[in-house]
Scaffold this active site. Structure first.
Site, mmCIF file in Angstrom:
data_model
loop_
_atom_site.group_PDB
_atom_site.id
_atom_site.type_symbol
_atom_site.label_atom_id
_atom_site.label_comp_id
_atom_site.label_asym_id
_atom_site.label_seq_id
_atom_site.Cartn_x
_atom_site.Cartn_y
_atom_site.Cartn_z
ATOM 1 C CD GLU A 1 58.464 42.346 33.750
ATOM 2 O OE1 GLU A 1 59.009 41.223 33.769
ATOM 3 O OE2 GLU A 1 57.222 42.483 33.701
ATOM 4 C CD GLU B 1 61.738 51.465 38.882
ATOM 5 O OE1 GLU B 1 61.385 50.632 38.045
ATOM 6 O OE2 GLU B 1 61.035 51.783 39.855
ATOM 7 C CG HIS C 1 47.104 42.382 37.351
ATOM 8 N ND1 HIS C 1 46.728 42.325 36.032
ATOM 9 C CD2 HIS C 1 48.202 43.169 37.384
ATOM 10 C CE1 HIS C 1 47.563 43.052 35.302
ATOM 11 N NE2 HIS C 1 48.469 43.573 36.100
ATOM 12 C CG HIS D 1 51.535 41.603 38.390
ATOM 13 N ND1 HIS D 1 52.421 41.755 37.352
ATOM 14 C CD2 HIS D 1 51.989 42.399 39.374
ATOM 15 C CE1 HIS D 1 53.356 42.623 37.700
ATOM 16 N NE2 HIS D 1 53.131 43.020 38.930
ATOM 17 C CG ASP E 1 60.906 46.754 34.679
ATOM 18 O OD1 ASP E 1 59.667 46.975 34.629
ATOM 19 O OD2 ASP E 1 61.478 46.322 35.696
ATOM 20 N NE ARG F 1 53.614 38.516 29.467
ATOM 21 C CZ ARG F 1 52.799 39.546 29.377
ATOM 22 N NH1 ARG F 1 52.800 40.473 30.312
ATOM 23 N NH2 ARG F 1 51.963 39.664 28.360
HETATM 24 C C1 UD1 Z 1 52.574 44.750 32.829
HETATM 25 C C2 UD1 Z 1 54.090 44.824 32.660
HETATM 26 C C3 UD1 Z 1 54.782 44.452 33.956
HETATM 27 C C4 UD1 Z 1 54.245 45.256 35.121
HETATM 28 C C5 UD1 Z 1 52.719 45.125 35.165
HETATM 29 C C6 UD1 Z 1 52.143 46.009 36.241
HETATM 30 C C7 UD1 Z 1 55.039 44.232 30.488
HETATM 31 C C8 UD1 Z 1 55.487 43.162 29.605
HETATM 32 N N1 UD1 Z 1 54.514 43.863 31.648
HETATM 33 O O1 UD1 Z 1 52.267 43.378 33.057
HETATM 34 O O2 UD1 Z 1 56.172 44.707 33.822
HETATM 35 O O3 UD1 Z 1 54.804 44.754 36.305
HETATM 36 O O4 UD1 Z 1 52.167 45.537 33.909
HETATM 37 O O5 UD1 Z 1 50.831 45.621 36.571
HETATM 38 O O6 UD1 Z 1 55.129 45.386 30.142
HETATM 39 N N2 UD1 Z 1 44.284 44.115 31.604
HETATM 40 C C9 UD1 Z 1 43.075 44.764 31.481
HETATM 41 N N3 UD1 Z 1 42.956 46.049 31.944
HETATM 42 C C10 UD1 Z 1 43.980 46.707 32.532
HETATM 43 C C11 UD1 Z 1 45.214 46.042 32.664
HETATM 44 C C12 UD1 Z 1 45.344 44.743 32.198
HETATM 45 O O7 UD1 Z 1 42.120 44.195 30.968
HETATM 46 O O8 UD1 Z 1 43.801 47.859 32.939
HETATM 47 C C13 UD1 Z 1 44.414 42.695 31.153
HETATM 48 C C14 UD1 Z 1 44.416 42.487 29.637
HETATM 49 O O9 UD1 Z 1 43.743 41.305 29.336
HETATM 50 C C15 UD1 Z 1 45.898 42.316 29.335
HETATM 51 C C16 UD1 Z 1 46.374 41.601 30.582
HETATM 52 O O10 UD1 Z 1 45.633 42.173 31.649
HETATM 53 O O11 UD1 Z 1 46.113 41.574 28.164
HETATM 54 C C17 UD1 Z 1 47.848 41.728 30.881
HETATM 55 O O12 UD1 Z 1 48.274 43.073 30.791
HETATM 56 P P1 UD1 Z 1 49.785 43.379 30.298
HETATM 57 O O13 UD1 Z 1 50.047 44.840 30.378
HETATM 58 O O14 UD1 Z 1 50.077 42.709 29.010
HETATM 59 O O15 UD1 Z 1 50.677 42.600 31.362
HETATM 60 P P2 UD1 Z 1 50.809 42.794 32.932
HETATM 61 O O16 UD1 Z 1 50.914 41.424 33.510
HETATM 62 O O17 UD1 Z 1 49.802 43.726 33.426
HETATM 63 N N1 UDP Z 2 48.683 49.225 43.458
HETATM 64 C C1 UDP Z 2 47.471 49.920 43.423
HETATM 65 N N2 UDP Z 2 46.301 49.214 43.548
HETATM 66 C C2 UDP Z 2 46.267 47.871 43.699
HETATM 67 C C3 UDP Z 2 47.502 47.157 43.717
HETATM 68 C C4 UDP Z 2 48.690 47.873 43.584
HETATM 69 O O1 UDP Z 2 47.464 51.142 43.288
HETATM 70 O O2 UDP Z 2 45.177 47.298 43.814
HETATM 71 C C5 UDP Z 2 49.950 49.973 43.288
HETATM 72 C C6 UDP Z 2 51.043 49.711 44.301
HETATM 73 O O3 UDP Z 2 50.930 50.583 45.399
HETATM 74 C C7 UDP Z 2 52.306 49.947 43.506
HETATM 75 C C8 UDP Z 2 51.921 49.596 42.096
HETATM 76 O O4 UDP Z 2 50.495 49.546 42.054
HETATM 77 O O5 UDP Z 2 52.685 51.310 43.499
HETATM 78 C C9 UDP Z 2 52.493 48.266 41.714
HETATM 79 O O6 UDP Z 2 51.921 47.813 40.542
HETATM 80 P P1 UDP Z 2 52.083 46.345 40.040
HETATM 81 O O7 UDP Z 2 52.296 45.432 41.184
HETATM 82 O O8 UDP Z 2 50.928 46.094 39.136
HETATM 83 O O9 UDP Z 2 53.375 46.424 39.124
HETATM 84 P P2 UDP Z 2 54.955 46.296 39.405
HETATM 85 O O10 UDP Z 2 55.334 47.301 40.436
HETATM 86 O O11 UDP Z 2 55.210 44.881 39.818
HETATM 87 O O12 UDP Z 2 55.558 46.586 38.083
#
Ligand code: UD1
Ligand code: UDP
Length: 382
Positions: free
Chosen positions: A132, A118, A242, A209, A96, A211
């Site tokens: 999501e 999923e 995160h 993490h 999602d 939103r």
């Molecule tokens: C995204 C997904 C969420 C999922 C989560 C898993 C959407 C809208 N959200 O949210 O469903 O649960 O990933 O973690 O698709 N950033 C980095 N490096 C990285 C990752 C993130 O710098 O490797 C920073 C960036 O500033 C980025 C911010 O994190 O703008 C947020 O990342 P983003 O993918 O937009 O949202 P998540 O909260 O990670």
């Molecule tokens: N995870 C990881 N390293 C971390 C934290 C989480 O590998 O430091 C893994 C965790 O085991 C799970 C996935 O990341 O499989 C979950 O990711 P996240 O919580 O970012 O996203 P969501 O599942 O909420 O979409």
């Protein structure tokens, strides 16, 4: 051979797609071409590296503090160009995230069948989790094959009039990834984590993490952690944080200086699953962690008011506690100090899969593409 293109962009999609990619690569009938959007960067590359996945295409869309619209438009634009030169017979999207819905749209616009892994998770609240719940509902409208992890998710799809013949229950591939990875008992690279694991202390593993929790609610989570650290000096609290700067800005100022809170960079999946297995209690707003912890017998307190993953709540190993600071402190303390209550939640159950979801996924894709018969549904606990 027919070409199947998994498309993904974030850490959890990568973890859940990795077993499918491995199974596709072994298939005698399908050729696998991997595309990543790069919605995440470090957190995505970490997973690809662990599972030895080298993407064929990388849209590299990440921008710091990116907006939902920028993820959506940059993904669709990148895939639009890619599909006009390299057209797969089907794409596979997972879950999602905005990457997954944008990829589904781009494929749909090109007339390419979308396989949704999923499928059918619903919280029933369009704004929680945001975005999501909206993303996955949209994907359900344009997918050709819906791979539901459990009977509960199949029932959600049926209730939205998705034809039964287009739904297959597979189990969740996260359990495939978890079982494979946890068995490797991967060592920690950070000596401080090795020390925690060797200390015999109770470990509270925390991730946050979402939103809709960012801002005041997440600051409250930080304050709750500081209070728990003060009242439970023998507890080791570990917070792999995160990469999102918005998360860091909310949580870190609240907890500074406490020696029993260990903050780490995002852990590799191998290290994270090992940490899960040595933890006593898990406090999280993550989707994937809600699925993994129950299969390791770890009680999970979920910092949300609802969940699209009700199976482990029904089984009694997951409890929804919201984000109220007082409530978090109370619930963690109760689990740490009431042995009977702890035992009632610490049951190893596996409502989400049996470790063979990826094989079912590939068989279902073969069937979609006219290369095999319909497979039997996974019979889930719920
Ligand atoms: C995204 C997904 C969420 C999922 C989560 C898993 C959407 C809208 N959200 O949210 O469903 O649960 O990933 O973690 O698709 N950033 C980095 N490096 C990285 C990752 C993130 O710098 O490797 C920073 C960036 O500033 C980025 C911010 O994190 O703008 C947020 O990342 P983003 O993918 O937009 O949202 P998540 O909260 O990670
Ligand atoms: N995870 C990881 N390293 C971390 C934290 C989480 O590998 O430091 C893994 C965790 O085991 C799970 C996935 O990341 O499989 C979950 O990711 P996240 O919580 O970012 O996203 P969501 O599942 O909420 O979409």
């Amino acid at each position: 051979m027919k070409i199947v293109m998994p498309i993904y962009g974030t850490r959890p999609e990568a973890i859940k797609m990795a077993p499918i990619i491995a199974a596709l690569q072994k298939s005698g009938t399908l050729s696998c071409v991997v595309t990543v959007t790069g919605q995440h960067r470090a957190m995505l590359d970490q997973v690809n590296e662990l599972f030895d996945i080298r993407p064929d295409h990388d849209l590299n869309i990440l921008q710091q503090r990116q907006t939902l619209s920028s993820i959506m438009t940059r993904t669709i634009t990148g895939l639009d160009e890619l599909f006009s030169v390299s057209r797969p017979d089907a794409v596979v999207v997972q879950g999602d995230t905005t990457t997954s819905t944008a990829a589904a749209f781009a494929a749909f616009y090109h007339g390419i069948p979308v396989v949704h892994v999923e499928a059918g998770l619903r919280s029933g609240n369009l704004f929680s989790p945001f975005p999501e719940e909206g993303n996955r509902k949209v994907t359900s409208q344009i997918a050709s094959l819906h791979l539901a992890p459990t009977s509960v998710s199949r029932a959600n799809l049926r209730a939205e009039n998705i034809p039964d013949g287009d739904i297959v229950v597979t189990g969740n591939t996260v359990i495939d990834a978890l079982l494979e990875t946890v068995a490797k008992n991967i060592p920690f690279t950070d000596p401080a984590l090795e020390e925690v694991a060797a200390s015999g202390k109770k470990v509270l593993l925390v991730t946050t993490h979402r939103r809709e929790n960012q801002g005041e609610a997440m600051q409250g989570v930080g304050r709750a952690l500081a209070r728990i650290a003060n009242s439970e000096p023998d507890l080791a609290i570990v917070l792999p944080i995160h990469k999102n700067p918005v998360v860091r800005e909310a949580v870190l100022p609240q907890i500074g200086g406490r020696t029993n809170i260990l903050v780490t960079e995002p852990l590799s999946y191998g290290e994270f699953t090992r940490l899960l297995s040595v933890s006593s209690v898990v406090l999280t707003d993550s989707g994937g962690v809600q699925e993994e912890a129950p299969s390791l017998g770890k009680p999970v307190l979920v910092m949300r008011d609802n969940t699209e993953r009700p199976e482990a709540v029904t089984a009694g190993t997951v409890r929804l506690i919201g984000t109220d600071e007082e409530r978090i402190v109370h619930e963690v303390s109760r689990l740490l100090n009431d042995q009977e209550y702890y035992s009632s939640m610490a049951n190893a159950i596996n409502p989400y899969g049996d470790g063979h979801a990826a094989a079912r996924t590939v068989a279902a894709i073969e069937s979609l593409l006219g290369l095999g018969d319909r497979i039997e549904d996974f019979s889930s606990l719920y």
